[in-house]
Motif scaffolding. Structure first.
Motif, PDB file in Angstrom:
ATOM      1  N   THR A 102       0.841  -1.200   0.000  1.00  0.00           N
ATOM      2  CA  THR A 102       0.000   0.000   0.000  1.00  0.00           C
ATOM      3  C   THR A 102       0.874   1.248   0.000  1.00  0.00           C
ATOM      4  O   THR A 102       2.021   1.225   0.475  1.00  0.00           O
ATOM      5  N   GLU A 103       0.319   2.334  -0.487  1.00  0.00           N
ATOM      6  CA  GLU A 103       1.084   3.571  -0.592  1.00  0.00           C
ATOM      7  C   GLU A 103       1.427   4.144   0.767  1.00  0.00           C
ATOM      8  O   GLU A 103       2.541   4.615   0.990  1.00  0.00           O
ATOM      9  N   ARG A 104       0.468   4.098   1.690  1.00  0.00           N
ATOM     10  CA  ARG A 104       0.683   4.677   3.019  1.00  0.00           C
ATOM     11  C   ARG A 104       1.314   3.671   3.993  1.00  0.00           C
ATOM     12  O   ARG A 104       1.614   3.996   5.120  1.00  0.00           O
ATOM     13  N   ARG A 105       1.470   2.431   3.504  1.00  0.00           N
ATOM     14  CA  ARG A 105       2.059   1.381   4.345  1.00  0.00           C
ATOM     15  C   ARG A 105       1.313   1.200   5.672  1.00  0.00           C
ATOM     16  O   ARG A 105       1.914   0.986   6.717  1.00  0.00           O
ATOM     17  N   THR A 106       0.023   1.304   5.582  1.00  0.00           N
ATOM     18  CA  THR A 106      -0.804   1.133   6.778  1.00  0.00           C
ATOM     19  C   THR A 106      -0.956  -0.351   7.094  1.00  0.00           C
ATOM     20  O   THR A 106      -1.275  -1.158   6.223  1.00  0.00           O
ATOM     21  N   LYS A 107      -0.748  -0.699   8.332  1.00  0.00           N
ATOM     22  CA  LYS A 107      -0.830  -2.098   8.746  1.00  0.00           C
ATOM     23  C   LYS A 107      -2.290  -2.540   8.839  1.00  0.00           C
ATOM     24  O   LYS A 107      -3.114  -1.836   9.417  1.00  0.00           O
ATOM     25  N   PRO A 108      -2.613  -3.711   8.282  1.00  0.00           N
ATOM     26  CA  PRO A 108      -3.975  -4.241   8.423  1.00  0.00           C
ATOM     27  C   PRO A 108      -4.207  -4.757   9.848  1.00  0.00           C
ATOM     28  O   PRO A 108      -3.259  -4.940  10.626  1.00  0.00           O
ATOM     29  N   TRP A 109      -5.480  -5.022  10.149  1.00  0.00           N
ATOM     30  CA  TRP A 109      -5.835  -5.434  11.520  1.00  0.00           C
ATOM     31  C   TRP A 109      -5.135  -6.725  11.933  1.00  0.00           C
ATOM     32  O   TRP A 109      -4.765  -6.896  13.087  1.00  0.00           O
ATOM     33  N   TYR A 110      -4.925  -7.655  10.974  1.00  0.00           N
ATOM     34  CA  TYR A 110      -4.338  -8.935  11.366  1.00  0.00           C
ATOM     35  C   TYR A 110      -2.844  -8.826  11.668  1.00  0.00           C
ATOM     36  O   TYR A 110      -2.268  -9.716  12.287  1.00  0.00           O
ATOM     37  N   TRP A 111      -2.197  -7.729  11.230  1.00  0.00           N
ATOM     38  CA  TRP A 111      -0.809  -7.501  11.641  1.00  0.00           C
ATOM     39  C   TRP A 111      -0.731  -7.277  13.142  1.00  0.00           C
ATOM     40  O   TRP A 111       0.159  -7.798  13.818  1.00  0.00           O
ATOM     41  N   TYR A 112      -1.700  -6.517  13.674  1.00  0.00           N
ATOM     42  CA  TYR A 112      -1.740  -6.258  15.116  1.00  0.00           C
ATOM     43  C   TYR A 112      -1.996  -7.553  15.885  1.00  0.00           C
ATOM     44  O   TYR A 112      -1.368  -7.804  16.925  1.00  0.00           O
ATOM     45  N   ALA A 113      -2.931  -8.355  15.356  1.00  0.00           N
ATOM     46  CA  ALA A 113      -3.217  -9.634  16.021  1.00  0.00           C
ATOM     47  C   ALA A 113      -1.972 -10.525  16.030  1.00  0.00           C
ATOM     48  O   ALA A 113      -1.624 -11.141  17.041  1.00  0.00           O
ATOM     49  N   GLY A 114      -1.284 -10.595  14.891  1.00  0.00           N
ATOM     50  CA  GLY A 114      -0.078 -11.406  14.809  1.00  0.00           C
ATOM     51  C   GLY A 114       1.023 -10.892  15.713  1.00  0.00           C
ATOM     52  O   GLY A 114       1.747 -11.675  16.349  1.00  0.00           O
ATOM     53  N   ALA A 115       1.175  -9.553  15.794  1.00  0.00           N
ATOM     54  CA  ALA A 115       2.210  -8.970  16.651  1.00  0.00           C
ATOM     55  C   ALA A 115       1.948  -9.298  18.118  1.00  0.00           C
ATOM     56  O   ALA A 115       2.870  -9.647  18.866  1.00  0.00           O
ATOM     57  N   VAL A 116       0.682  -9.202  18.540  1.00  0.00           N
ATOM     58  CA  VAL A 116       0.325  -9.517  19.931  1.00  0.00           C
ATOM     59  C   VAL A 116       0.619 -10.982  20.240  1.00  0.00           C
ATOM     60  O   VAL A 116       1.192 -11.315  21.291  1.00  0.00           O
ATOM     61  N   ILE A 117       0.253 -11.867  19.312  1.00  0.00           N
ATOM     62  CA  ILE A 117       0.479 -13.301  19.538  1.00  0.00           C
ATOM     63  C   ILE A 117       1.969 -13.622  19.568  1.00  0.00           C
ATOM     64  O   ILE A 117       2.444 -14.392  20.419  1.00  0.00           O
ATOM     65  N   CYS A 118       2.735 -13.025  18.650  1.00  0.00           N
ATOM     66  CA  CYS A 118       4.181 -13.297  18.595  1.00  0.00           C
ATOM     67  C   CYS A 118       4.889 -12.819  19.857  1.00  0.00           C
ATOM     68  O   CYS A 118       5.720 -13.544  20.429  1.00  0.00           O
ATOM     69  N   ILE A 119       4.575 -11.619  20.306  1.00  0.00           N
ATOM     70  CA  ILE A 119       5.206 -11.101  21.515  1.00  0.00           C
ATOM     71  C   ILE A 119       4.785 -11.942  22.719  1.00  0.00           C
ATOM     72  O   ILE A 119       5.597 -12.243  23.611  1.00  0.00           O
ATOM     73  N   GLY A 120       3.508 -12.345  22.734  1.00  0.00           N
ATOM     74  CA  GLY A 120       3.046 -13.202  23.815  1.00  0.00           C
ATOM     75  C   GLY A 120       3.780 -14.531  23.838  1.00  0.00           C
ATOM     76  O   GLY A 120       4.169 -15.013  24.902  1.00  0.00           O
ATOM     77  N   SER A 121       3.992 -15.116  22.646  1.00  0.00           N
ATOM     78  CA  SER A 121       4.682 -16.410  22.588  1.00  0.00           C
ATOM     79  C   SER A 121       6.140 -16.287  23.020  1.00  0.00           C
ATOM     80  O   SER A 121       6.691 -17.191  23.641  1.00  0.00           O
ATOM     81  N   LEU A 122       6.781 -15.141  22.707  1.00  0.00           N
ATOM     82  CA  LEU A 122       8.171 -14.946  23.116  1.00  0.00           C
ATOM     83  C   LEU A 122       8.319 -14.886  24.634  1.00  0.00           C
ATOM     84  O   LEU A 122       9.362 -15.240  25.185  1.00  0.00           O
ATOM     85  N   SER A 123       7.264 -14.427  25.312  1.00  0.00           N
ATOM     86  CA  SER A 123       7.307 -14.372  26.781  1.00  0.00           C
ATOM     87  C   SER A 123       6.829 -15.670  27.411  1.00  0.00           C
ATOM     88  O   SER A 123       7.202 -15.996  28.535  1.00  0.00           O
ATOM     89  N   ILE A 124       6.014 -16.441  26.678  1.00  0.00           N
ATOM     90  CA  ILE A 124       5.423 -17.657  27.238  1.00  0.00           C
ATOM     91  C   ILE A 124       6.355 -18.855  27.083  1.00  0.00           C
ATOM     92  O   ILE A 124       6.569 -19.624  28.023  1.00  0.00           O
ATOM     93  N   ILE A 125       6.918 -19.029  25.877  1.00  0.00           N
ATOM     94  CA  ILE A 125       7.661 -20.250  25.561  1.00  0.00           C
ATOM     95  C   ILE A 125       8.834 -20.503  26.517  1.00  0.00           C
ATOM     96  O   ILE A 125       8.974 -21.611  27.040  1.00  0.00           O
ATOM     97  N   PRO A 126       9.707 -19.513  26.795  1.00  0.00           N
ATOM     98  CA  PRO A 126      10.805 -19.802  27.735  1.00  0.00           C
ATOM     99  C   PRO A 126      10.307 -20.225  29.112  1.00  0.00           C
ATOM    100  O   PRO A 126      10.879 -21.116  29.748  1.00  0.00           O
TER     101      PRO A 126
END
Length: 231
Positions: A102-126
């Protein structure tokens, strides 16, 4: 809006979601079906630890462990693996690719969902790996404790049989060995440490599975204190 400020705001939204989503879930948790909690359980290994705890108790009692079977709780473990290790990274990557197109490089809603899950997994897995490691050590310790109890119990039987053999058979001498007692189904190894005439016989039990552990028993056939164990 400058690009750097927009990116800062995007990650600020992610941080707020990380705080707000668990808080919201905590508020409505009592109103959700019981098994719904397992589907989004960040501590999903607690299910495995619970099952393994029951198995450890069964092993300590001498019963056969129930083992692992497919239930709603155990299936939820696979669901959480898919969410935290596959779905989260997928949504995060696809959202990033979509924004680049996209021209404005605006993140779609599922990017936020994925970011939350990824950060959560980085804190959970160890944390979960550490919990599992600690529990495996505890489980092994419980199995060792049960084996030690069985060794002490069997040694008591051998000691009583030795005293009975001396009193009834008058058979304990310097060449005496536990084999002379004709006890069947002994699980462990026995040696006669010392014999002081017929007043004190010292037996020792050992186990190849626990090479650093043994128990000794003093047998006094003609004493009121017949048996005395010591490590």
């Amino acid at each position: 809006m400058k690009f750097s400020i927009r990116r800062f705001n995007e990650w600020l939204i992610v941080v707020l979601l990380i705080i707000l989503v668990p808080a919201l879930f905590w508020l409505i948790e009592d109103f959700l079906p019981r098994h719904f909690n397992y589907l989004f359980n960040p501590d999903s290994t607690s299910v495995l630890i619970g099952l393994a705890s029951v198995d450890a108790i069964d092993m300590f009692r001498g019963d056969d462990p129930a083992g692992f079977s497919l239930t709603r709780e155990t299936v939820s473990i696979y669901v959480n693996v898919l969410i935290y290790l596959m779905l989260g990274p997928y949504l995060f990557l696809m959202g990033y690719i979509k924004a680049k197109k996209t021209e404005r490089r605006t993140k779609p809603w599922y990017w936020y969902a994925g970011a939350v899950i990824c950060i959560g997994s980085l804190s959970i897995i160890p944390t979960e790996i550490l919990k599992q490691y600690v529990f495996e050590n505890t489980k092994a310790s419980a199995a060792d404790s049960r084996t030690k109890d069985l060794m002490r119990a069997e040694l008591a039987e051998v000691g009583f049989a030795t005293a009975q053999y001396e009193i009834l058979e008058d058979g304990v001498d310097e060449l005496f060995s536990v084999d002379e007692l004709n006890l069947e189904n002994l699980k462990y190894n026995y040696t006669v440490e010392s014999i002081q005439l017929d007043t004190l016989i010292t037996l020792m039990v050992s186990n190849p599975d626990l090479p650093d552990y043994n128990v000794k028993m003093e047998v006094r056939p003609y004493n009121r204190s017949l048996l005395k164990q010591r490590n």
